[in-house]
Design an enzyme around this catalytic site. Structure first.
Site, PDB file in Angstrom:
ATOM      1  N   HIS A   1     -36.976 -98.502  88.297  1.00  0.00           N
ATOM      2  CA  HIS A   1     -35.565 -98.296  88.210  1.00  0.00           C
ATOM      3  C   HIS A   1     -34.842 -99.417  88.486  1.00  0.00           C
ATOM      4  CE1 HIS A   1     -36.409 -97.912  92.542  1.00  0.00           C
ATOM      5  NE2 HIS A   1     -35.376 -98.586  92.833  1.00  0.00           N
TER       6      HIS A   1
ATOM      7  N   GLU B   1     -30.496 -96.653  90.864  1.00  0.00           N
ATOM      8  CA  GLU B   1     -30.319 -96.350  92.218  1.00  0.00           C
ATOM      9  C   GLU B   1     -29.008 -97.286  92.851  1.00  0.00           C
ATOM     10  OE1 GLU B   1     -32.357 -97.161  96.563  1.00  0.00           O
ATOM     11  OE2 GLU B   1     -33.287 -98.458  94.695  1.00  0.00           O
TER      12      GLU B   1
END
Length: 134
Positions: free
Chosen positions: A79, A130
């Site tokens: 991520h 995120e």
């Protein structure tokens, strides 16, 4: 809404070997392993002049990283994390525009001791995102 890139997270099959590779081969500053039980991972942060690399390794049997490593046994980018000033305002704006927040939608405390949320990868070109409040 988003600010600077906070880190890029890489899932790794061997945390010690990956950290040593960054330390010895690439000459980077490598932090100590840090267990994050709320997220099911052990992390090591690599400090770069303009951002960080977060090495992720499974912590416990129910780690979300386990499935990723089963599909990608050599590891890989998991991520990216962007900074936001107000995570609740960002969440509300994203949800209003149709983006999906993973989990309950309530922020958890991340590895830096700050609130974080994750956004569904199908809503962001296949990339898990995120958000971290700064």
């Amino acid at each position: 809404m988003i600010g600077r890139l906070n880190h890029v997270a890489i899932a790794v099959p061997d945390l010690t070997a990956a950290a040593e590779q960054y330390r010895s081969t690439l000459g980077t500053k490598v932090g100590a392993p840090q267990d994050e039980p709320d997220h099911g991972v052990t992390v090591v942060f690599i400090e770069l002049p303009n951002t960080k690399i977060e090495l992720l390794y499974p912590l416990g049997e129910n780690s979300p990283i386990t499935g990723f490593l089963e599909k990608n046994p050599a590891g890989g980018i998991h991520h990216i994390c962007y900074e936001v000033d107000d995570i609740l305002a960002a969440r509300d704006q994203l949800q209003a525009s149709g983006a999906r927040v993973l989990g309950t939608g309530e922020p958890k405390i991340g590895a830096h001791g700050k609130p974080v949320l994750f956004l569904h990868p199908k809503d962001f070109n296949g990339c898990l995102v995120e958000l971290e409040q700064v």
